[in-house]
Design a protein around this motif. Structure first.
Motif, short mmCIF file in Angstrom:
data_model
loop_
_atom_site.label_atom_id
_atom_site.label_comp_id
_atom_site.label_asym_id
_atom_site.label_seq_id
_atom_site.Cartn_x
_atom_site.Cartn_y
_atom_site.Cartn_z
N CYS A 44 0.85 -1.21 0.00
CA CYS A 44 0.00 0.00 0.00
C CYS A 44 0.88 1.25 0.00
CB CYS A 44 -0.92 -0.01 1.22
SG CYS A 44 -2.21 1.24 1.15
N HIS A 45 0.66 2.12 -0.99
CA HIS A 45 1.45 3.35 -1.13
C HIS A 45 0.51 4.55 -0.94
CE1 HIS A 45 4.46 0.67 -2.83
NE2 HIS A 45 3.50 0.20 -3.62
N PHE A 90 3.48 9.16 4.72
CA PHE A 90 3.44 9.19 3.26
C PHE A 90 4.55 8.35 2.66
CE2 PHE A 90 1.64 13.46 4.31
CZ PHE A 90 0.38 13.26 3.78
N SER A 91 4.24 7.72 1.53
CA SER A 91 5.30 7.10 0.73
C SER A 91 6.02 8.19 -0.05
CB SER A 91 4.71 6.08 -0.24
OG SER A 91 3.84 5.20 0.41
N GLN A 92 5.25 9.24 -0.44
CA GLN A 92 5.82 10.36 -1.19
C GLN A 92 4.96 11.59 -0.94
OE1 GLN A 92 8.63 10.49 -3.52
NE2 GLN A 92 8.22 12.65 -3.12
N TYR A 93 5.61 12.71 -0.62
CA TYR A 93 4.90 14.00 -0.53
C TYR A 93 5.60 14.93 -1.51
CZ TYR A 93 2.12 17.76 1.38
OH TYR A 93 1.20 18.78 1.52
N LYS A 265 6.99 10.40 -9.09
CA LYS A 265 8.22 10.73 -8.35
C LYS A 265 8.64 9.54 -7.49
CE LYS A 265 11.19 13.73 -6.38
NZ LYS A 265 12.31 14.35 -7.12
N LEU A 266 7.68 8.92 -6.83
CA LEU A 266 7.96 7.73 -6.01
C LEU A 266 8.52 6.60 -6.88
CD1 LEU A 266 7.75 6.21 -3.26
CD2 LEU A 266 5.41 5.59 -3.92
N CYS A 267 7.90 6.39 -8.04
CA CYS A 267 8.35 5.32 -8.95
C CYS A 267 9.78 5.57 -9.42
CB CYS A 267 7.42 5.21 -10.16
SG CYS A 267 5.78 4.62 -9.75
N ASP A 268 10.09 6.84 -9.74
CA ASP A 268 11.43 7.18 -10.24
C ASP A 268 12.50 6.93 -9.19
OD1 ASP A 268 10.28 7.88 -12.62
OD2 ASP A 268 10.36 10.05 -12.27
N SER A 270 12.28 4.45 -6.90
CA SER A 270 12.11 3.10 -6.35
C SER A 270 11.96 2.10 -7.50
CB SER A 270 10.88 3.04 -5.44
OG SER A 270 9.70 3.22 -6.21
N GLU A 271 11.60 0.88 -7.14
CA GLU A 271 11.43 -0.18 -8.15
C GLU A 271 9.99 -0.21 -8.71
OE1 GLU A 271 14.09 -2.31 -9.07
OE2 GLU A 271 15.12 -0.75 -7.93
N LEU A 272 9.14 0.68 -8.24
CA LEU A 272 7.74 0.65 -8.66
C LEU A 272 7.58 1.05 -10.13
CD1 LEU A 272 6.09 2.31 -5.53
CD2 LEU A 272 5.77 -0.05 -6.27
N ASN A 273 6.55 0.50 -10.78
CA ASN A 273 6.28 0.79 -12.18
C ASN A 273 4.99 1.60 -12.28
OD1 ASN A 273 5.19 0.51 -14.87
ND2 ASN A 273 6.71 -1.08 -15.24
N PHE A 274 5.12 2.83 -12.77
CA PHE A 274 3.98 3.76 -12.86
C PHE A 274 2.84 3.16 -13.69
CE2 PHE A 274 1.71 7.20 -15.00
CZ PHE A 274 1.39 8.04 -13.94
N ASP A 275 3.18 2.57 -14.83
CA ASP A 275 2.15 2.05 -15.75
C ASP A 275 1.33 0.93 -15.12
OD1 ASP A 275 3.01 3.83 -17.63
OD2 ASP A 275 4.29 2.40 -18.70
#
Length: 546
Positions: A44-45, A90-93, A265-268, A270-275
């Motif tokens: 959960c992000h 937050f994971s990202q603010y 920004k969080l994806c960039d 980390s290993e997360l994929n935006f798509d």
């Protein structure tokens, strides 16, 4: 059950002022839900950002003699400090004034434009001849055309409640310069919302919204959807519309796109994929927590924008009601317009997290922060019930049994009842009926205290040969406390950390409640939470008066 992939947002605070307890209601609600999802083992992000564009920010920066970029950076630092101190995880603010947001806003606009969803037409607007700028409705004041009340905004009267257009207001003046506005023509860009009527009707009835919200939207559909003006004229602080020199995206176009930008920004980083989260057909879940005042933007404009630009739509938009204090609208003169920092200067943030949790439901009903009830409920529930279980039992285990819990769970049925109630508590957390979850937890706390009162270990300790019994009673009480603090961890993360230290465990984890701690060394008990005193509340209210 496979692990869920969830992305959660809360509405973006405006970078023009300080956070207040009304906004904290939303971030606390969201944060509790996110922490619960993580405790359930889900990915959960939670992303958010400052909403940093628009006329008010431009004008305030001018007034202060600084650039808008400087103003929004200063405000963002203060916002983040407030949110951190309320334990919002937050994971990202981020900020809507970011390259990520510019890129995605332009991408969405270009896709909408290429698909024929952007229309242009000339409109007539109020213009300040001295400041040479078009005036938003809020920057025009005058006499209400219906009741004659003076000093009313250009779009609605706070005295009689009438709504009207800026051309109808009498003796109109610019709030910025005091000059009488003139009418001036300008070409504007519109998002053709009516083209999405059928898709939106289906989406709004498909379980993505609360029933109260769906009913409200049905009324708007009956009135007919209108094209949405997404442009603003120069001077304006925001992103330029591609292919123009003096037209900017209206703040409400790029604000919700800020959710995507913050996640990008969080994806960039980390290993997360935006798509994987935003493409059509994504199996990830997307949820927006918002206040009921911005339902129109999130339940109509936003899904239509996503549909038209070939992105996925949210699984759900969760709206909540407004916050009142002591039964009335927040007021600076009464000292009840309380800023987040003023609260933090006087009181523990976890008091408010618990009080909000005890009032929040899945509905959009308004919530009242009654300061007397707040004090009594926190003191009674958290200090008088939950902490009391640990404090009255720990001294026996520490002093008499060298900090070691008994080797057996003496009342397996009672312990089992505490564990089995967890499934109902989890269902209430999932459904955002936090008030029901808190009610069940406090019922269990009552049972634990009742058990201790009935067994009276303080009396038994005086009876020869009762050492083992006293050990088992107080050890069970500490295990019951452990289960309760596991259930309360999404609401009280810091008290949970202090409890983990006392219990000498790595983490209060939901799956671990099945097994009680036996033959386990605990640490010395330190106060986990203190009572709220009247003078703390009085000081907070006094500091909030203007």
């Amino acid at each position: 059950m496979s692990k869920r992939r969830i992305l959660v947002t809360s509405a973006l605070p405006y970078a023009n002022g300080e956070l207040h307890l009304g906004y904290m209601l939303e971030t606390i609600q969201t944060d509790i839900w996110v922490r619960f999802q993580k405790m359930m083992g889900n990915e959960c992000h939670y992303v958010c950002a400052d909403d940093a564009h628009g006329t008010p920010i431009m004008l305030k920066a001018n007034e202060m003699g600084i650039e808008p970029e400087t103003l929004i950076e200063q405000v963002k630092i203060r916002h983040q400090a407030d949110l951190d101190d309320f334990h919002i995880d937050f994971s990202q603010y981020h900020s809507t004034h970011s390259e990520e947001n510019r890129e995605i806003s332009e991408l969405i606009y270009n896709r909408l434009n290429d698909s024929g969803y952007i229309k242009k037409r000339v409109i007539s607007q109020a213009f300040d001849p001295e400041k040479e700028m078009f005036l938003p409705d809020r920057y025009i004041k005058g006499e209400c055309p219906k009741c004659g009340a003076d000093d009313q905004y250009g779009d609605n009267c706070e005295v009689c409640g009438a709504t009207y257009s800026t051309t109808e207001i009498k003796n109109a003046r610019s709030v910025i310069s005091g000059a009488a506005p003139i009418e001036k023509d300008s070409e504007h860009y519109f998002f053709d919302l009516p083209q999405f009527e059928k898709e939106l009707k289906n989406w709004t009835k498909a379980g993505h919204l609360q029933e109260q919200v769906s009913n409200k939207l049905a009324e708007w559909f009956e009135q007919g959807l209108q094209q949405w003006d997404i442009s603003r004229d120069s001077p304006y602080f925001g992103f330029k519309i591609p292919g123009t020199e003096d037209k900017y995206f209206y703040v409400w176009l790029d604000a919700p796109i800020g959710y995507m930008a913050s996640f990008k920004k969080l994806c960039d980083n980390s290993e997360l994929n935006f798509d994987e989260f935003f493409n059509k057909g994504s199996d990830a879940e997307l949820y927006h927590f918002i206040g009921k005042d911005i339902v129109y933007f999130h339940a109509l404009f936003w899904p239509a924008t996503l549909m038209g630009s070939d992105f996925r739509t949210p699984n759900a938009v969760f709206a909540h009601g407004f916050l009142s204090v002591n039964g009335q609208k927040m007021s600076k003169s009464r000292g009840t317009f309380i800023k987040a920092r003023t609260y933090l200067d006087n009181l523990d943030p976890e008091y408010l997290r618990y009080y909000y949790a005890s009032k929040l439901t899945a509905k959009i009903d308004d919530i009242d922060l009654n300061l007397e009830d707040f004090k009594q409920r926190v003191n009674s529930d958290l200090v008088g019930k939950v902490v009391n279980i640990a404090s009255r039992s720990a001294s026996f285990v520490v002093k008499k049994y060298d900090k070691e819990l008994s080797s057996d769970c003496v009342d397996k049925d009672l312990y089992k009842e505490f564990v089995e109630t967890g499934s109902d508590i989890a269902k209430h957390y999932e459904a955002r009926n936090f008030n029901q979850a808190m009610r069940l937890i406090m019922k269990l706390a009552d049972k634990a205290n009742q058990y201790i009162d009935e067994k009276k270990p303080w009396q038994l300790a005086k009876v020869e040969g009762s050492e083992r019994e006293v050990h088992e009673i107080t050890s069970l009480a500490i295990n019951l406390f452990k289960v309760l603090m596991t259930y309360l961890k999404p609401v009280l993360p810091e008290m949970a950390k202090r409890s983990e230290e006392f219990l000498n465990i790595e983490s209060l984890a939901w799956p671990d409640i099945e097994t009680p701690l036996t033959s386990h060394k605990i640490n010395n008990f330190k106060p986990l939470m203190t009572r709220i005193e009247d003078d703390q509340i009085d000081q907070m209210v006094e500091s909030s008066r203007v």
